[in-house]
Design a protein around this motif. Sequence first.
Motif, mmCIF file in Angstrom:
data_model
loop_
_atom_site.group_PDB
_atom_site.id
_atom_site.type_symbol
_atom_site.label_atom_id
_atom_site.label_comp_id
_atom_site.label_asym_id
_atom_site.label_seq_id
_atom_site.Cartn_x
_atom_site.Cartn_y
_atom_site.Cartn_z
ATOM 1 N N ARG A 33 0.854 -1.179 0.000
ATOM 2 C CA ARG A 33 0.000 0.000 0.000
ATOM 3 C C ARG A 33 0.897 1.239 0.000
ATOM 4 N NH1 ARG A 33 -5.287 -1.127 1.641
ATOM 5 N NH2 ARG A 33 -5.590 -3.120 2.681
ATOM 6 N N PRO A 34 0.468 2.342 -0.612
ATOM 7 C CA PRO A 34 1.256 3.574 -0.535
ATOM 8 C C PRO A 34 1.475 4.031 0.911
ATOM 9 C CG PRO A 34 -0.434 3.778 -2.209
ATOM 10 C CD PRO A 34 -0.688 2.482 -1.483
ATOM 11 N N ASP A 35 0.445 3.859 1.741
ATOM 12 C CA ASP A 35 0.544 4.159 3.172
ATOM 13 C C ASP A 35 -0.035 2.961 3.914
ATOM 14 O OD1 ASP A 35 0.308 4.965 5.806
ATOM 15 O OD2 ASP A 35 -0.787 6.818 5.357
ATOM 16 N N PRO A 36 0.805 2.102 4.490
ATOM 17 C CA PRO A 36 0.310 0.886 5.141
ATOM 18 C C PRO A 36 -0.676 1.143 6.279
ATOM 19 C CG PRO A 36 2.692 0.792 4.866
ATOM 20 C CD PRO A 36 2.261 2.185 4.498
ATOM 21 N N ALA A 37 -0.647 2.309 6.876
ATOM 22 C CA ALA A 37 -1.570 2.625 7.975
ATOM 23 C C ALA A 37 -2.926 3.113 7.476
ATOM 24 C CB ALA A 37 -0.950 3.677 8.890
ATOM 25 N N ASN A 50 -2.594 -5.796 5.561
ATOM 26 C CA ASN A 50 -1.725 -4.624 5.459
ATOM 27 C C ASN A 50 -1.198 -4.396 4.046
ATOM 28 O OD1 ASN A 50 -0.074 -6.998 5.798
ATOM 29 N ND2 ASN A 50 1.652 -5.674 6.283
ATOM 30 N N LEU A 51 -1.424 -5.356 3.140
ATOM 31 C CA LEU A 51 -0.990 -5.204 1.749
ATOM 32 C C LEU A 51 -2.184 -4.873 0.858
ATOM 33 C CD1 LEU A 51 1.554 -8.159 1.502
ATOM 34 C CD2 LEU A 51 2.020 -5.734 1.900
ATOM 35 N N ARG A 52 -1.886 -4.399 -0.333
ATOM 36 C CA ARG A 52 -2.916 -3.982 -1.287
ATOM 37 C C ARG A 52 -3.295 -5.159 -2.186
ATOM 38 N NH1 ARG A 52 -1.296 1.080 -4.787
ATOM 39 N NH2 ARG A 52 0.511 -0.251 -5.103
ATOM 40 N N ALA A 53 -4.529 -5.633 -2.027
ATOM 41 C CA ALA A 53 -5.087 -6.641 -2.938
ATOM 42 C C ALA A 53 -5.617 -5.912 -4.171
ATOM 43 C CB ALA A 53 -6.201 -7.418 -2.249
ATOM 44 N N PHE A 104 -6.446 1.885 -0.190
ATOM 45 C CA PHE A 104 -6.862 2.101 1.200
ATOM 46 C C PHE A 104 -8.023 1.208 1.643
ATOM 47 C CE2 PHE A 104 -9.052 5.116 -1.509
ATOM 48 C CZ PHE A 104 -10.360 5.087 -1.071
ATOM 49 N N SER A 105 -8.264 0.130 0.909
ATOM 50 C CA SER A 105 -9.417 -0.708 1.250
ATOM 51 C C SER A 105 -9.034 -2.167 1.470
ATOM 52 C CB SER A 105 -10.479 -0.629 0.153
ATOM 53 O OG SER A 105 -10.000 -1.221 -1.040
ATOM 54 N N ILE A 106 -9.955 -2.866 2.109
ATOM 55 C CA ILE A 106 -9.912 -4.311 2.269
ATOM 56 C C ILE A 106 -11.055 -4.863 1.430
ATOM 57 C CG2 ILE A 106 -10.362 -6.207 3.887
ATOM 58 C CD1 ILE A 106 -8.878 -4.514 6.015
ATOM 59 N N GLY A 107 -10.744 -5.814 0.567
ATOM 60 C CA GLY A 107 -11.748 -6.406 -0.310
ATOM 61 C C GLY A 107 -12.213 -7.751 0.216
ATOM 62 N N ILE A 108 -13.521 -7.884 0.399
ATOM 63 C CA ILE A 108 -14.120 -9.140 0.858
ATOM 64 C C ILE A 108 -15.088 -9.640 -0.206
ATOM 65 C CG2 ILE A 108 -15.537 -10.281 2.606
ATOM 66 C CD1 ILE A 108 -14.525 -8.228 4.633
ATOM 67 N N GLU A 109 -14.807 -10.806 -0.742
ATOM 68 C CA GLU A 109 -15.678 -11.457 -1.719
ATOM 69 C C GLU A 109 -16.630 -12.402 -0.993
ATOM 70 O OE1 GLU A 109 -15.874 -11.168 -5.024
ATOM 71 O OE2 GLU A 109 -13.955 -10.325 -5.673
ATOM 72 N N LEU A 110 -17.882 -12.361 -1.373
ATOM 73 C CA LEU A 110 -18.866 -13.341 -0.930
ATOM 74 C C LEU A 110 -19.147 -14.258 -2.109
ATOM 75 C CD1 LEU A 110 -21.371 -10.984 0.921
ATOM 76 C CD2 LEU A 110 -19.522 -12.331 1.927
ATOM 77 N N GLU A 111 -19.101 -15.564 -1.887
ATOM 78 C CA GLU A 111 -19.446 -16.471 -2.968
ATOM 79 C C GLU A 111 -20.942 -16.324 -3.211
ATOM 80 O OE1 GLU A 111 -18.448 -20.997 -4.289
ATOM 81 O OE2 GLU A 111 -19.022 -20.688 -2.194
#
Length: 179
Positions: free
Chosen positions: A22-26, A91-94, A111-118
Amino acid sequence: MEIIDHWLSEARRLPSPNHDARPDPADIALVVIHCISLPPDEFGGPWIDRLFTNQLDPAAHPYFAGIAHLRVSAHLLIRRDGETVQYVPFNLRAWHAGVSSYRGRTVCNDFSIGIELEGTDHGPYTEAQYARLNAVLALLYDTYPTLAPERVAGHSDIAPARKTDPGRRFEWSRLRPTA
């Protein structure tokens, strides 16, 4: 369940090569809810795992020929039975959002967390998926102080010209994170 070193303790780990720093891990300020089924409208099988790990055989199904070249991932997948698979540490960019914008900020992957729902854009989600999603969200809020319930969006919210997921059958009112 807990988050240890940015990995969900009760998730099956299947590291994806499709991520970077991520550009900014925080700066983790958004959760994006997606849905996926491979082949379309079919559940189960190894296909989502294979897509996110660059091992999808384009000859295994006619639909796969058009997507096997994609280099995409998500942080988490919640399957129909509630099983959770983690591909990228939080903490990493998906690479899940693509061209996107949220509250004036572009490049939501940063800056996001991606959650996939089947699931599908037009079908209901399961009780097990809502239960697991709520438990995961509660942990994310506890672990990353820049996240909050008002910072959860659908893929359709951040890329409305391109995406419709998680779809009209996703029940936003059922998001009640509990630890």
